[in-house]
Design an enzyme around this catalytic site. Structure first.
Site, PDB file in Angstrom:
ATOM      1  N   ASP A   4      -6.249  33.844  -8.051  1.00 60.38           N
ATOM      2  CA  ASP A   4      -6.234  33.894  -9.522  1.00 60.38           C
ATOM      3  C   ASP A   4      -5.148  32.959 -10.054  1.00 60.38           C
ATOM      4  O   ASP A   4      -4.045  32.898  -9.515  1.00 60.38           O
ATOM      5  CB  ASP A   4      -5.987  35.337  -9.984  1.00 60.38           C
ATOM      6  CG  ASP A   4      -6.373  35.539 -11.437  1.00 60.38           C
ATOM      7  OD1 ASP A   4      -7.354  36.261 -11.702  1.00 60.38           O
ATOM      8  OD2 ASP A   4      -5.698  34.964 -12.325  1.00 60.38           O
ATOM      9  N   ILE A   5      -5.482  32.248 -11.113  1.00 54.68           N
ATOM     10  CA  ILE A   5      -4.554  31.261 -11.683  1.00 54.68           C
ATOM     11  C   ILE A   5      -3.362  31.935 -12.378  1.00 54.68           C
ATOM     12  O   ILE A   5      -2.302  31.340 -12.518  1.00 54.68           O
ATOM     13  CB  ILE A   5      -5.331  30.313 -12.633  1.00 54.68           C
ATOM     14  CG1 ILE A   5      -4.640  28.979 -12.771  1.00 54.68           C
ATOM     15  CG2 ILE A   5      -5.594  30.946 -13.991  1.00 54.68           C
ATOM     16  CD1 ILE A   5      -5.510  27.897 -13.411  1.00 54.68           C
ATOM     17  N   ASN A  18     -13.710  44.154 -13.792  1.00 51.42           N
ATOM     18  CA  ASN A  18     -13.685  44.351 -15.242  1.00 51.42           C
ATOM     19  C   ASN A  18     -15.061  43.975 -15.776  1.00 51.42           C
ATOM     20  O   ASN A  18     -15.587  42.907 -15.452  1.00 51.42           O
ATOM     21  CB  ASN A  18     -12.614  43.461 -15.881  1.00 51.42           C
ATOM     22  CG  ASN A  18     -11.213  43.844 -15.433  1.00 51.42           C
ATOM     23  OD1 ASN A  18     -10.924  45.022 -15.255  1.00 51.42           O
ATOM     24  ND2 ASN A  18     -10.357  42.860 -15.247  1.00 51.42           N
ATOM     25  N   GLY A  31     -12.598  44.748 -20.356  1.00 47.38           N
ATOM     26  CA  GLY A  31     -11.612  43.662 -20.333  1.00 47.38           C
ATOM     27  C   GLY A  31     -12.089  42.412 -19.616  1.00 47.38           C
ATOM     28  O   GLY A  31     -11.272  41.582 -19.209  1.00 47.38           O
ATOM     29  N   GLN A  32     -13.409  42.255 -19.488  1.00 53.75           N
ATOM     30  CA  GLN A  32     -13.925  41.048 -18.821  1.00 53.75           C
ATOM     31  C   GLN A  32     -13.738  39.838 -19.719  1.00 53.75           C
ATOM     32  O   GLN A  32     -14.072  39.886 -20.910  1.00 53.75           O
ATOM     33  CB  GLN A  32     -15.415  41.235 -18.484  1.00 53.75           C
ATOM     34  CG  GLN A  32     -16.010  40.084 -17.689  1.00 53.75           C
ATOM     35  CD  GLN A  32     -17.463  40.348 -17.266  1.00 53.75           C
ATOM     36  OE1 GLN A  32     -18.074  41.336 -17.693  1.00 53.75           O
ATOM     37  NE2 GLN A  32     -17.997  39.467 -16.441  1.00 53.75           N
ATOM     38  N   HIS A  60     -17.054  38.834 -10.902  1.00 45.89           N
ATOM     39  CA  HIS A  60     -15.953  38.588  -9.960  1.00 45.89           C
ATOM     40  C   HIS A  60     -15.254  39.896  -9.638  1.00 45.89           C
ATOM     41  O   HIS A  60     -15.118  40.766 -10.490  1.00 45.89           O
ATOM     42  CB  HIS A  60     -14.958  37.569 -10.507  1.00 45.89           C
ATOM     43  CG  HIS A  60     -14.464  37.870 -11.897  1.00 45.89           C
ATOM     44  ND1 HIS A  60     -15.219  37.615 -13.021  1.00 45.89           N
ATOM     45  CD2 HIS A  60     -13.313  38.416 -12.343  1.00 45.89           C
ATOM     46  CE1 HIS A  60     -14.551  37.986 -14.095  1.00 45.89           C
ATOM     47  NE2 HIS A  60     -13.391  38.493 -13.714  1.00 45.89           N
ATOM     48  N   HIS A  62     -11.707  41.403  -8.425  1.00 48.74           N
ATOM     49  CA  HIS A  62     -10.295  41.124  -8.226  1.00 48.74           C
ATOM     50  C   HIS A  62      -9.837  41.891  -6.985  1.00 48.74           C
ATOM     51  O   HIS A  62     -10.089  43.100  -6.882  1.00 48.74           O
ATOM     52  CB  HIS A  62      -9.438  41.642  -9.388  1.00 48.74           C
ATOM     53  CG  HIS A  62      -9.726  41.027 -10.727  1.00 48.74           C
ATOM     54  ND1 HIS A  62      -8.868  40.119 -11.319  1.00 48.74           N
ATOM     55  CD2 HIS A  62     -10.752  41.193 -11.608  1.00 48.74           C
ATOM     56  CE1 HIS A  62      -9.350  39.759 -12.501  1.00 48.74           C
ATOM     57  NE2 HIS A  62     -10.494  40.409 -12.702  1.00 48.74           N
TER      58      HIS A  62
END
Ligand code: AMP
Ligand code: ZN
Length: 114
Positions: free
Chosen positions: A30-31, A87, A93-94, A100, A102
């Protein structure tokens, strides 16, 4: 989908720190990590969210969880534990509408989530 960020990452048109991939799935860091380890696992094909999946996606959904497990082992989280989160939609909260998972760990996680 050409306007989907994670499709672009899957096509390697946008760079990402890829940690694992197979024919159907890809994992990249994750960035904006929210934990010492925070990796995203995606299907290479575009799927917006879980509820967009059909019976035909059964094998893909299983593969995504197996990739989560592989990444957790690879990142040294299997013994200490980790969180797998999907999410979904506005209340979930997507923010990126390409499915994806997490995988987050390396610290103790709170419950319930905020
Ligand atoms: P979500 O809010 O569940 O939709 O998660 C989207 C995640 O994608 C967030 O944790 C972002 O930090 C992450 N993200 C956004 N853009 C990128 C990118 N280019 N490379 C890696 N992760 C990203
Ligand atoms: Zn996509």
């Amino acid at each position: 989908m050409s306007d989907c960020l994670f499709c672009r990452i899957a096509e390697k048109k946008i760079p990402a720190k890829v940690v694992f991939e197979d024919d159907q799935t890809m994992a990249f860091d994750d960035i904006h990590p929210q934990a010492p380890v925070h990796t995203l696992i995606i299907p290479k094909k575009h799927v917006a969210a879980i509820q967009e999946c059909s019976e035909q996606d059964q094998v893909l959904l299983g593969r995504l969880l197996l990739t989560c497990s592989k990444v957790a082992k690879m990142k040294g989280l299997a013994e200490s534990g980790y969180r797998v989160v999907v999410n979904t939609g506005r209340d979930g909260g997507q923010t990126v509408f390409h499915l994806h998972f997490h995988v987050a760990g390396g610290r103790s996680m709170g419950w319930p989530p905020g």
